[in-house]
Enzyme design. Sequence first.
Site, mmCIF file in Angstrom:
data_model
loop_
_atom_site.group_PDB
_atom_site.id
_atom_site.type_symbol
_atom_site.label_atom_id
_atom_site.label_comp_id
_atom_site.label_asym_id
_atom_site.label_seq_id
_atom_site.Cartn_x
_atom_site.Cartn_y
_atom_site.Cartn_z
ATOM 1 N N GLY A 166 0.831 -1.193 0.000
ATOM 2 C CA GLY A 166 0.000 0.000 0.000
ATOM 3 C C GLY A 166 0.867 1.244 0.000
ATOM 4 O O GLY A 166 2.057 1.199 0.336
ATOM 5 N N CYS A 167 0.271 2.349 -0.383
ATOM 6 C CA CYS A 167 1.052 3.581 -0.508
ATOM 7 C C CYS A 167 1.511 4.099 0.855
ATOM 8 O O CYS A 167 2.686 4.417 1.044
ATOM 9 C CB CYS A 167 0.270 4.635 -1.276
ATOM 10 S SG CYS A 167 -1.421 4.868 -0.707
ATOM 11 N N TYR A 168 0.586 4.188 1.817
ATOM 12 C CA TYR A 168 1.001 4.631 3.154
ATOM 13 C C TYR A 168 2.048 3.694 3.749
ATOM 14 O O TYR A 168 3.069 4.163 4.284
ATOM 15 C CB TYR A 168 -0.189 4.710 4.100
ATOM 16 C CG TYR A 168 -1.128 5.863 3.893
ATOM 17 C CD1 TYR A 168 -0.701 7.182 4.022
ATOM 18 C CD2 TYR A 168 -2.471 5.649 3.598
ATOM 19 C CE1 TYR A 168 -1.579 8.244 3.862
ATOM 20 C CE2 TYR A 168 -3.359 6.712 3.436
ATOM 21 C CZ TYR A 168 -2.907 7.997 3.574
ATOM 22 O OH TYR A 168 -3.784 9.047 3.421
ATOM 23 N N THR A 170 4.258 1.954 2.366
ATOM 24 C CA THR A 170 5.557 2.187 1.742
ATOM 25 C C THR A 170 6.289 3.333 2.428
ATOM 26 O O THR A 170 7.447 3.203 2.858
ATOM 27 C CB THR A 170 5.374 2.502 0.242
ATOM 28 O OG1 THR A 170 4.798 1.362 -0.400
ATOM 29 C CG2 THR A 170 6.700 2.852 -0.414
#
Lengths: 364, 364, 364, 364
Positions: A166-168, A170
């Site tokens: 997921g972006c967060y 990362t």
Amino acid sequence: MHAYPAACMVMHMEPGKRLSVAVAGASGYAGGEVLRVLLDHPHVEIGALTGASNAGTPLGALQPHLPPLADRVLQPTTTEVLAGHDVVFLALPHGASAEVAAELGDDVLVVDLGADHRLTDPARWAEFYGGTHAGTWPYGLPELPLAGGGTQRENLVGTRRIAVPGCYPTAVSLALAPGLAAGLLEPADVVVVAASGTSGAGKSLKPHLLGAEVMGSMSPYGVGGGHRHTPEIEQNLALSAGVPVQVSFTPTLAPMSRGILATCTARLAPGAAAGDVRAAWERAYAAEPFVHLLPEGRWPSTASVLGGNSCAMQLAVDERAGRVLVVAAIDNLVKGTAGGAVQSVNIALGLPEGTGLTAAGVAP
Amino acid sequence: MHAYPAACMVMHMEPGKRLSVAVAGASGYAGGEVLRVLLDHPHVEIGALTGASNAGTPLGALQPHLPPLADRVLQPTTTEVLAGHDVVFLALPHGASAEVAAELGDDVLVVDLGADHRLTDPARWAEFYGGTHAGTWPYGLPELPLAGGGTQRENLVGTRRIAVPGCYPTAVSLALAPGLAAGLLEPADVVVVAASGTSGAGKSLKPHLLGAEVMGSMSPYGVGGGHRHTPEIEQNLALSAGVPVQVSFTPTLAPMSRGILATCTARLAPGAAAGDVRAAWERAYAAEPFVHLLPEGRWPSTASVLGGNSCAMQLAVDERAGRVLVVAAIDNLVKGTAGGAVQSVNIALGLPEGTGLTAAGVAP
Amino acid sequence: MHAYPAACMVMHMEPGKRLSVAVAGASGYAGGEVLRVLLDHPHVEIGALTGASNAGTPLGALQPHLPPLADRVLQPTTTEVLAGHDVVFLALPHGASAEVAAELGDDVLVVDLGADHRLTDPARWAEFYGGTHAGTWPYGLPELPLAGGGTQRENLVGTRRIAVPGCYPTAVSLALAPGLAAGLLEPADVVVVAASGTSGAGKSLKPHLLGAEVMGSMSPYGVGGGHRHTPEIEQNLALSAGVPVQVSFTPTLAPMSRGILATCTARLAPGAAAGDVRAAWERAYAAEPFVHLLPEGRWPSTASVLGGNSCAMQLAVDERAGRVLVVAAIDNLVKGTAGGAVQSVNIALGLPEGTGLTAAGVAP
Amino acid sequence: MHAYPAACMVMHMEPGKRLSVAVAGASGYAGGEVLRVLLDHPHVEIGALTGASNAGTPLGALQPHLPPLADRVLQPTTTEVLAGHDVVFLALPHGASAEVAAELGDDVLVVDLGADHRLTDPARWAEFYGGTHAGTWPYGLPELPLAGGGTQRENLVGTRRIAVPGCYPTAVSLALAPGLAAGLLEPADVVVVAASGTSGAGKSLKPHLLGAEVMGSMSPYGVGGGHRHTPEIEQNLALSAGVPVQVSFTPTLAPMSRGILATCTARLAPGAAAGDVRAAWERAYAAEPFVHLLPEGRWPSTASVLGGNSCAMQLAVDERAGRVLVVAAIDNLVKGTAGGAVQSVNIALGLPEGTGLTAAGVAP
């Protein structure tokens, strides 16, 4: 950790040969970004593009920023359409990728941009997503330092299945992991507040995502520990710390299209010296081409990583408050999704890790 | 706490009489906002407007959003120009207001929008601002609950000197004070991450404040405890808690003109019940016209308070992480500066507290 | 021009009496802005608020920027609910207001914020909107200079029906009318390009209105003469010119929540002297409190009129190109919708025209 | 038209050889964007980077979005530093490039991103820029159709001097030239209104460029024919039309970092058939990789060309108003500056025109 052994390089890259790549869910933000990144990849031939309700529509009407692919018509997302490619990216809603992957076979490199195969604990899947867990795939965050030494990278070599982070997770995991791996941070009381551009919410038509609502506005969501990225962050940080990590995570929506700025803090571990902190991050990322601890005095911004496969960070020790602060910036769609995915694909296929990727951002 | 006793209403508002008000520093963002708010105040007559390098310029060239005052010409900031008004707002650089105030006399209500008279501890002034402290004035945050009961409001009645709070301290203090006053939060480990629109940095010509740099970008600054609002926040929260409070405060710059979103977290105090938390905030603000604990399920946004003298907040208890989260939104220039200042002026003069103020925001 | 004679002040404003006002369509952007403006109106008591699918929902969940009305619950939009008010604002989809108005009776002042009653020519209604025309009401653009002298204001005195102008027609008509009324501009070749904030498109859930799409982006729409505001602009300008006016009108969507910047150009009429141009606009608007021709050297911006009931403009004669340029800025939701509506209501009811309105904007 | 003959390919690209490239003015927006584009160019080795007041500073402190060059230290802009490179980009203030170019010699490809060498008429230079004209260089807008047939591209082959077009002239000229070259548009009354992101104004520290001022705001500037790009646009369009062209050009500042949206209109020439219009543009750009006439029904947006070397356009014939409208979108820093410059360099050096360039934008 997963069923797919790190087979050694069965996918030979003959000189001049190009990998055929399909993208399922090509009409969304994640799928579009995978295509944008792949257009710069020298060893890739873009094959089938699929969509659900958009099947039959030319890509140019959905992703007008990709002129080289404007005339490609979306096909339905079926195994028949996706079969026969070397690599298949799945940018599908949660819950949809396991079935597709099962039918594609182990000779195909399947890259799941959704959440289905990230978590290792079925109980946490059930708690945050509901339903039965689809199983765990190698996790595509190569730079993540592990408790016993080494990084997550090793788990990706030769794999035929990749769970893209997921972006967060990362941004937050890269920000805090070096200190946890080095035993400099207390794992019990990590506090993270992160701001994300609205592309992170996808193309869903919700009133609070309308331009008139988001421009000029910051607002929180998923407060109180309920955001689905919380267990993923805790899972990553536990791999680095070697012990369970507890995170208070608050995401906020920022008036920008892209970008995540994660402000991450943890207490300095008892006995840890403030003077040792910086060196731990320097060691972890000195050789990384896509994770940059900035020189002292410079602070990351989401603008400077926009469009680039890069995570920029800075840290400080607040000795009065007894906390270490790390602020990390990524482009949620690049390092946080499509760029990170291609980086992991390169590793899986034995290509140079940075093939087709740039760390440079589009600024101002 | 201050030298100016809360004299009882010496400034009589005869029927039909209007207060004459001067604004020093009328060309900046804070000064302009004071004027915008005062234009709606039924008992105010706007008198002298002053500037430094802009003396001689019509206000319309500097504050084009204020057509009713467009032809007013800025005068130099001197005691002669400011004398003879009932109220004088000082929107001056740090360090400039003490001298002006001294010459204006105790019959004039002097309102300092700068930081000079906020802190009570000269040592902290020296540490964060440098130089000699100018002394402490009654602090203009009426709703702040105090440890012994009551609010900061009482200290403003009849005063002739007001120190207007900083914008971050307004949002953060209102967010956390009820829980600290009620003993529900541990004072030792408060973590705050706040995002501010760029008007918070004033009209200063710095490269990182250029539109091309800030649009689409989030970035931190003053990380590691160094921001000047940190001691002010800690001072306020200590008044509510009755004991010292330690805050890790990280401000970030958001791509918007106005607004602060403060995400504030503290550990639940040992023995405190999660179920008691919400009631403490409800009690503190139930009767407040300008501080709103939103109904459960709704979250504040800076857009919804833009232009209004309002602080909107919501809270949650993250039982896994053991932390209470409070997110508060204000317009940094209204509730965080000019609106809060006029509210305090109303209290000081014995006018109804909301005179000339609106809680409604300009949205979308 | 319309069936409702300008009856003289039948609606007596007894001292202390307040007008009861209902708003149909209170959940949308136009309805919300009417409420925001009315909250500052000293003679208004806000009565019933109605919605369609949102009936039963508290306003606070839909318009969180209006705390004083947060607990009001939307009722269904029926004649029963709306009856018994002195003034009813209709912020309804096109085609819905005629029927409601018919049932409300001539003693109620009905204000249509939609397009139904603006056009005088049923053929143009049919061409641009389709279906049967609902009839024409007095047009709420008080400052519009008319060909024979005088302004549109006179037609509003005492009326019980008001057609509120479209947002683009407000800006464009005010920009060009003085020159056309004075015979200084050729009516045959007017070219207008206007940029609007995305609130102009309403709260409709369309992909191109998502925040991620509009931030950082300018795009045209309705190009080639097809925008529905074209006939309304031409109708207004013909009233000023006394002859038909032909307009090439191109609207564009700008990355902001509010505001219209209209760049309007027309050829200088044969024989007209460039030196006479400015005086025509000065004459037209010298006494107007809400239309401001800026001093030479200053240019309008949408930011400076945000939230204010104000139209700011500037002009230039491009002698090489033989064209007069006028650039006008308004807040589409205030002077372009709700503020203009309240201004016309004040005129209709014999109140001072500016009651409850401010020309000041919220900037920066 | 210029002194530098189109010598045939004297600069041989031996296999594996890389061109050494210097950038003067590397700290500004144009210089930074040249570097970003060059980082993707397979035949380029980035050499000296120079600055004026920033000499001695590492690039990472000035252009934080370019990690691969972060440690490069800016040198002073002197002939000694710039000499010895194959290609030198000059991103200098107006008036500074002629002198530098003179000392570099004819074996170096000098690319002027400033205005010094664009205009052919010294009188117009004097009128709009002041002072003595530095002479004219081949103009780097390869796709521009010329009156006699062919394009501007031919003038660039083998040249050692390139004048990079201004950003507005790039968008406007590409938008209108096909119709003028085909005799379909009247050259006497062209009206253009264009919106630009604020990076177009450079990194100059001016109050109206502050983020707090530009966010949420549209405003015009250089109204009335005074913008310096007006003569350049007229010069280009005259080359396409074969006769003088008169343009009313109004630029506006839009709340975005990058991008130009140019709305361009001209009267349909007498006798021209509306049905022939589209074909003229199709013919002109069918084979162009970087100029895209969109399929009917799609409209360009600046977001879709952000970061890409692409000009997207759409047109319509407004038969009522008798005007052809063309709306074109570019990224002012890519197709409008650095990308267009590299495209011309490729032509000059005999490389494939698209080497190192992408038409794909970074969206959303």
